[in-house]
Design a protein around this motif. Sequence first.
Motif, PDB file in Angstrom:
ATOM      1  N   MET A   1      67.450  18.509 -39.286  1.00 39.56           N
ATOM      2  CA  MET A   1      68.367  19.082 -40.244  1.00 39.56           C
ATOM      3  C   MET A   1      68.696  18.028 -41.299  1.00 39.56           C
ATOM      4  N   ILE A   2      68.525  18.404 -42.563  1.00 42.95           N
ATOM      5  CA  ILE A   2      68.779  17.481 -43.662  1.00 42.95           C
ATOM      6  C   ILE A   2      70.271  17.355 -43.928  1.00 42.95           C
ATOM      7  N   PHE A   3      70.936  18.496 -44.036  1.00 44.60           N
ATOM      8  CA  PHE A   3      72.360  18.555 -44.328  1.00 44.60           C
ATOM      9  C   PHE A   3      73.048  19.441 -43.306  1.00 44.60           C
ATOM     10  N   THR A   4      74.359  19.286 -43.185  1.00 46.53           N
ATOM     11  CA  THR A   4      75.116  20.175 -42.319  1.00 46.53           C
ATOM     12  C   THR A   4      75.063  21.587 -42.889  1.00 46.53           C
ATOM     13  N   ASP A   5      75.360  22.562 -42.037  1.00 49.12           N
ATOM     14  CA  ASP A   5      75.287  23.962 -42.466  1.00 49.12           C
ATOM     15  C   ASP A   5      76.195  24.251 -43.655  1.00 49.12           C
ATOM     16  N   ASP A   6      77.418  23.716 -43.642  1.00 49.72           N
ATOM     17  CA  ASP A   6      78.331  24.007 -44.750  1.00 49.72           C
ATOM     18  C   ASP A   6      77.861  23.374 -46.056  1.00 49.72           C
ATOM     19  N   THR A   7      77.228  22.217 -45.985  1.00 51.90           N
ATOM     20  CA  THR A   7      76.676  21.584 -47.186  1.00 51.90           C
ATOM     21  C   THR A   7      75.526  22.413 -47.733  1.00 51.90           C
TER      22      THR A   7
ATOM     23  N   PRO B   1      70.919  13.371 -62.671  1.00 52.11           N
ATOM     24  CA  PRO B   1      70.387  12.224 -61.931  1.00 52.11           C
ATOM     25  C   PRO B   1      71.500  11.645 -61.049  1.00 52.11           C
ATOM     26  N   ARG B   2      71.139  10.888 -60.061  1.00 55.19           N
ATOM     27  CA  ARG B   2      72.072  10.444 -59.017  1.00 55.19           C
ATOM     28  C   ARG B   2      73.365   9.840 -59.559  1.00 55.19           C
TER      29      ARG B   2
ATOM     30  N   ALA C   1      79.472  19.092 -51.346  1.00 56.84           N
ATOM     31  CA  ALA C   1      78.069  19.170 -50.925  1.00 56.84           C
ATOM     32  C   ALA C   1      77.229  18.142 -51.676  1.00 56.84           C
ATOM     33  N   LEU C   2      77.465  18.032 -52.975  1.00 57.13           N
ATOM     34  CA  LEU C   2      76.688  17.066 -53.756  1.00 57.13           C
ATOM     35  C   LEU C   2      77.030  15.638 -53.386  1.00 57.13           C
ATOM     36  N   LEU C   3      78.233  15.395 -52.913  1.00 59.98           N
ATOM     37  CA  LEU C   3      78.568  14.073 -52.390  1.00 59.98           C
ATOM     38  C   LEU C   3      77.660  13.741 -51.202  1.00 59.98           C
ATOM     39  N   ASP C   4      77.406  14.735 -50.349  1.00 60.87           N
ATOM     40  CA  ASP C   4      76.467  14.531 -49.237  1.00 60.87           C
ATOM     41  C   ASP C   4      75.057  14.262 -49.756  1.00 60.87           C
ATOM     42  N   VAL C   5      74.661  14.945 -50.824  1.00 62.86           N
ATOM     43  CA  VAL C   5      73.337  14.726 -51.431  1.00 62.86           C
ATOM     44  C   VAL C   5      73.237  13.286 -51.928  1.00 62.86           C
ATOM     45  N   VAL C   6      74.270  12.828 -52.626  1.00 59.81           N
ATOM     46  CA  VAL C   6      74.274  11.457 -53.149  1.00 59.81           C
ATOM     47  C   VAL C   6      74.238  10.454 -52.006  1.00 59.81           C
ATOM     48  N   ARG C   7      75.091  10.653 -51.010  1.00 61.22           N
ATOM     49  CA  ARG C   7      75.169   9.702 -49.892  1.00 61.22           C
ATOM     50  C   ARG C   7      73.860   9.616 -49.125  1.00 61.22           C
ATOM     51  N   ALA C   8      73.138  10.730 -49.026  1.00 60.18           N
ATOM     52  CA  ALA C   8      71.847  10.738 -48.325  1.00 60.18           C
ATOM     53  C   ALA C   8      70.697  10.374 -49.259  1.00 60.18           C
ATOM     54  N   ASP C   9      70.995  10.157 -50.534  1.00 60.96           N
ATOM     55  CA  ASP C   9      69.979   9.884 -51.557  1.00 60.96           C
ATOM     56  C   ASP C   9      68.875  10.952 -51.533  1.00 60.96           C
ATOM     57  N   GLU C  10      69.311  12.210 -51.533  1.00 58.77           N
ATOM     58  CA  GLU C  10      68.392  13.348 -51.457  1.00 58.77           C
ATOM     59  C   GLU C  10      68.413  14.200 -52.723  1.00 58.77           C
ATOM     60  N   GLY C  11      68.696  13.579 -53.854  1.00 61.68           N
ATOM     61  CA  GLY C  11      68.721  14.308 -55.122  1.00 61.68           C
ATOM     62  C   GLY C  11      67.405  14.954 -55.481  1.00 61.68           C
ATOM     63  N   SER C  12      66.299  14.444 -54.934  1.00 61.21           N
ATOM     64  CA  SER C  12      64.992  15.041 -55.217  1.00 61.21           C
ATOM     65  C   SER C  12      64.861  16.443 -54.620  1.00 61.21           C
TER      66      SER C  12
END
Length: 176
Positions: free
Chosen positions: A1-7, A70-71, A121-132
């Motif tokens: 799982m990349i992100f939590t369900d709520d994200t 971008p990030r 949710a985007l905070l989780d994207v940034v923290r995981a460096d998964e913007g791609s």
Amino acid sequence: MIFTDDTAEAMRAAVHLANSAQDPDTLVTRADFDAFLAEFPYTGRIDRDADELAVVRALRPRLRRMLLAPRDDMVDEINDAFRDIVFDAHVVRHDGADWHLHAVADDRPLAERILAETAMALLDVVRADEGSRLGVCADDDCEGVVLDLSRNRSRRYCSVACTNRNAVAAYRARQR
């Protein structure tokens, strides 16, 4: 799982809203709004009136900007969103979802709660460096936002319609 369900669900809803502004606009009527709310069932106050629809429609360009930034710019967008939110963070469990964070009170306007959930949710994207995992549709005639939650990062199109159109075009090109 990349992100939590709520994200993942918050990102799906934000992408859906951002893409609803593409031509043709698919969030025009109260019936369109009801369909969105059925697909993405937000908890808390939902007025389902013309004013609420107008405010949610007006949020769409901001969501698109946030999703495609971008990030480092995404962090600026998140911080801007946080400044526009009245925080009342609390941990909840509801509708079969396990414990998760609601950043704003359930009685706040729906558009504010959508903005809060998207920013979180985007905070989780940034923290995981998964913007791609976010981008623009590969269809030459489409500007839709793509959310790729696949394991192999293979999603290129924003919708089944764009995927099918390009698959048919590729098939026809091969047949020639």
